[in-house]
Design a protein around this motif. Structure first.
Motif, PDB file in Angstrom:
ATOM      1  N   ASP A   1      67.612 -43.574  65.854  1.00 15.57           N
ATOM      2  CA  ASP A   1      68.005 -43.902  67.230  1.00 15.57           C
ATOM      3  C   ASP A   1      68.403 -42.651  68.004  1.00 15.57           C
ATOM      4  O   ASP A   1      68.162 -42.546  69.205  1.00 15.57           O
ATOM      5  N   VAL A   2      69.022 -41.695  67.310  1.00 14.92           N
ATOM      6  CA  VAL A   2      69.428 -40.446  67.957  1.00 14.92           C
ATOM      7  C   VAL A   2      68.196 -39.716  68.484  1.00 14.92           C
ATOM      8  O   VAL A   2      68.191 -39.209  69.610  1.00 14.92           O
ATOM      9  N   TYR A   3      67.140 -39.677  67.678  1.00 14.79           N
ATOM     10  CA  TYR A   3      65.900 -39.030  68.108  1.00 14.79           C
ATOM     11  C   TYR A   3      65.355 -39.715  69.366  1.00 14.79           C
ATOM     12  O   TYR A   3      64.984 -39.047  70.339  1.00 14.79           O
ATOM     13  N   SER A   4      65.306 -41.037  69.349  1.00 15.11           N
ATOM     14  CA  SER A   4      64.793 -41.787  70.497  1.00 15.11           C
ATOM     15  C   SER A   4      65.634 -41.530  71.749  1.00 15.11           C
ATOM     16  O   SER A   4      65.097 -41.390  72.850  1.00 15.11           O
ATOM     17  N   PHE A   5      66.947 -41.457  71.564  1.00 13.92           N
ATOM     18  CA  PHE A   5      67.825 -41.164  72.700  1.00 13.92           C
ATOM     19  C   PHE A   5      67.513 -39.787  73.272  1.00 13.92           C
ATOM     20  O   PHE A   5      67.463 -39.602  74.493  1.00 13.92           O
ATOM     21  N   GLY A   6      67.298 -38.797  72.399  1.00 10.75           N
ATOM     22  CA  GLY A   6      66.978 -37.458  72.872  1.00 10.75           C
ATOM     23  C   GLY A   6      65.700 -37.427  73.686  1.00 10.75           C
ATOM     24  O   GLY A   6      65.626 -36.773  74.733  1.00 10.75           O
ATOM     25  N   MET A   7      64.684 -38.141  73.217  1.00  8.00           N
ATOM     26  CA  MET A   7      63.427 -38.213  73.965  1.00  8.00           C
ATOM     27  C   MET A   7      63.646 -38.852  75.330  1.00  8.00           C
ATOM     28  O   MET A   7      63.124 -38.390  76.346  1.00  8.00           O
ATOM     29  N   MET A   8      64.445 -39.909  75.350  1.00  4.83           N
ATOM     30  CA  MET A   8      64.722 -40.578  76.621  1.00  4.83           C
ATOM     31  C   MET A   8      65.558 -39.697  77.546  1.00  4.83           C
ATOM     32  O   MET A   8      65.378 -39.700  78.764  1.00  4.83           O
TER      33      MET A   8
ATOM     34  N   ASP B   1      64.326 -49.135  68.778  1.00  6.15           N
ATOM     35  CA  ASP B   1      63.396 -49.098  69.912  1.00  6.15           C
ATOM     36  C   ASP B   1      64.107 -48.665  71.200  1.00  6.15           C
ATOM     37  O   ASP B   1      63.986 -49.318  72.232  1.00  6.15           O
ATOM     38  N   ILE B   2      64.831 -47.556  71.123  1.00  2.00           N
ATOM     39  CA  ILE B   2      65.517 -47.031  72.295  1.00  2.00           C
ATOM     40  C   ILE B   2      64.492 -46.366  73.212  1.00  2.00           C
ATOM     41  O   ILE B   2      63.783 -45.447  72.798  1.00  2.00           O
ATOM     42  N   LYS B   3      64.400 -46.831  74.440  1.00  2.37           N
ATOM     43  CA  LYS B   3      63.486 -46.282  75.439  1.00  2.37           C
ATOM     44  C   LYS B   3      63.919 -46.796  76.811  1.00  2.37           C
ATOM     45  O   LYS B   3      64.690 -47.769  76.905  1.00  2.37           O
ATOM     46  N   PRO B   4      63.460 -46.178  77.902  1.00  4.65           N
ATOM     47  CA  PRO B   4      63.917 -46.588  79.238  1.00  4.65           C
ATOM     48  C   PRO B   4      63.654 -48.055  79.567  1.00  4.65           C
ATOM     49  O   PRO B   4      64.439 -48.683  80.285  1.00  4.65           O
ATOM     50  N   GLU B   5      62.571 -48.613  79.028  1.00  3.76           N
ATOM     51  CA  GLU B   5      62.275 -50.019  79.298  1.00  3.76           C
ATOM     52  C   GLU B   5      63.327 -50.954  78.730  1.00  3.76           C
ATOM     53  O   GLU B   5      63.481 -52.090  79.208  1.00  3.76           O
ATOM     54  N   ASN B   6      64.058 -50.502  77.707  1.00  2.24           N
ATOM     55  CA  ASN B   6      65.066 -51.337  77.049  1.00  2.24           C
ATOM     56  C   ASN B   6      66.488 -51.013  77.488  1.00  2.24           C
ATOM     57  O   ASN B   6      67.445 -51.422  76.838  1.00  2.24           O
TER      58      ASN B   6
ATOM     59  N   ASN C   1      57.540 -38.111  78.565  1.00  4.64           N
ATOM     60  CA  ASN C   1      57.536 -37.029  77.593  1.00  4.64           C
ATOM     61  C   ASN C   1      56.144 -36.654  77.125  1.00  4.64           C
ATOM     62  O   ASN C   1      55.863 -35.498  76.835  1.00  4.64           O
ATOM     63  N   LEU C   2      55.277 -37.638  77.039  1.00  6.50           N
ATOM     64  CA  LEU C   2      53.941 -37.411  76.501  1.00  6.50           C
ATOM     65  C   LEU C   2      52.909 -37.838  77.533  1.00  6.50           C
ATOM     66  O   LEU C   2      52.933 -38.955  78.036  1.00  6.50           O
TER      67      LEU C   2
ATOM     68  N   ILE D   1      55.595 -45.522  70.347  1.00  2.00           N
ATOM     69  CA  ILE D   1      55.043 -44.178  70.253  1.00  2.00           C
ATOM     70  C   ILE D   1      55.622 -43.308  71.366  1.00  2.00           C
ATOM     71  O   ILE D   1      55.692 -43.712  72.526  1.00  2.00           O
ATOM     72  N   GLY D   2      56.025 -42.113  71.010  1.00  2.00           N
ATOM     73  CA  GLY D   2      56.637 -41.211  71.973  1.00  2.00           C
ATOM     74  C   GLY D   2      58.145 -41.157  71.850  1.00  2.00           C
ATOM     75  O   GLY D   2      58.778 -40.215  72.320  1.00  2.00           O
ATOM     76  N   TYR D   3      58.725 -42.163  71.183  1.00  2.22           N
ATOM     77  CA  TYR D   3      60.175 -42.211  70.977  1.00  2.22           C
ATOM     78  C   TYR D   3      60.533 -42.317  69.490  1.00  2.22           C
ATOM     79  O   TYR D   3      61.705 -42.309  69.145  1.00  2.22           O
ATOM     80  N   MET D   4      59.526 -42.426  68.635  1.00  4.16           N
ATOM     81  CA  MET D   4      59.771 -42.655  67.218  1.00  4.16           C
ATOM     82  C   MET D   4      60.026 -41.343  66.488  1.00  4.16           C
ATOM     83  O   MET D   4      59.276 -40.378  66.634  1.00  4.16           O
ATOM     84  N   ALA D   5      61.063 -41.328  65.663  1.00  3.20           N
ATOM     85  CA  ALA D   5      61.416 -40.148  64.892  1.00  3.20           C
ATOM     86  C   ALA D   5      60.345 -39.847  63.844  1.00  3.20           C
ATOM     87  O   ALA D   5      59.659 -40.762  63.376  1.00  3.20           O
TER      88      ALA D   5
END
Length: 227
Positions: free
Chosen positions: A108-115, A50-55, A125-126, A90-94
């Motif tokens: 997690d790499v995908y989520s980091f890229g989105m962030m 659950d990598i995202k800016p809120e975390n 992003n969305l 949603i929006g960060y999930m591979a």
């Protein structure tokens, strides 16, 4: 964490409190190092899920701390992947989350890229318009920089007024593009991400078709980095 979450600074701060590019870039490196530690240096590796800016929490010096391990998976070193129920935001999930295949650290790499796209642009992003149409920033950014040949500064957060190191921005853009590749095998490891962002490796230009959903299949294997 006196500076609260990264989410607060990217999307809810007034212009007078906008994070400078230098701080953003150091935050990105710090997050990458934290995730790389979870993947590579723990006795049993951890997939955060659950990598995202809120975390991402920021201390008094804006040093980032990866937080909220409520969805994380602890995996023995003998296994490279794990089957789990759908997790994340949603929006960060591979893409592999929805296909039911076993998950690896590349989720997690995908989520980091989105962030990382959000760190660069200062926008979500969305975004869904009133008429129900979705606007996906990474697709727009890749089209603008790679297809149209626009300068990478064109996707920078407008609140920064172009004040960014172009070399660092280019690195960050390329890394973000590689991290969100549809095929997990094409994404870099977080250790490689750290090396790229620190200038120790050079990222090759990313393939454009993956995030523009081109119908043309690329037959050759794309390499993320070169020595």
């Amino acid at each position: 964490m006196p500076n609260r979450s990264l989410n607060t600074h990217l999307f809810h701060q007034k212009d007078s409190n906008v994070l400078s590019w230098n701080i953003r870039y150091q935050i990105a490196i710090g997050i990458a190092r934290g995730i790389a530690y979870l993947h590579d240096e723990c006795r049993d590796y951890i997939i955060h899920c659950d990598i995202k800016p809120e975390n991402i929490l920021l201390d008094a010096d804006f040093t980032p701390k990866v937080a909220d391990f409520g969805l994380a998976k602890l995996v023995c070193r003998e296994f490279s992947r794990v089957i789990t129920t759908m997790r994340g935001t949603i929006g960060y999930m591979a893409p592999e989350w929805s296909s039911g295949v076993a998950i690896t650290t590349k989720a997690d790499v995908y989520s980091f890229g989105m962030m990382l796209f959000e760190i660069i642009s200062g926008r979500r992003n969305l975004k869904q318009s009133k008429d129900g149409k979705a606007w996906f920033f990474p697709t727009w950014a890749a089209n603008k920089v790679i297809s149209e040949g626009q300068p990478v500064l064109s996707i920078l957060d407008s609140k920064l007024e172009g004040n960014a190191d172009v070399e660092e921005l280019t690195r960050a853009f390329r890394v973000a593009c590689w991290c969100i590749q549809e095929e997990a095998v094409q994404r870099p490891s977080m250790g490689q991400v750290v090396q790229i962002l620190k200038g120790l490796l050079e990222a090759n230009p990313p393939p454009i078709q993956s995030y523009l959903q081109s119908l043309v299949e690329n037959e050759k294997t794309e390499n993320f980095f070169s020595e």
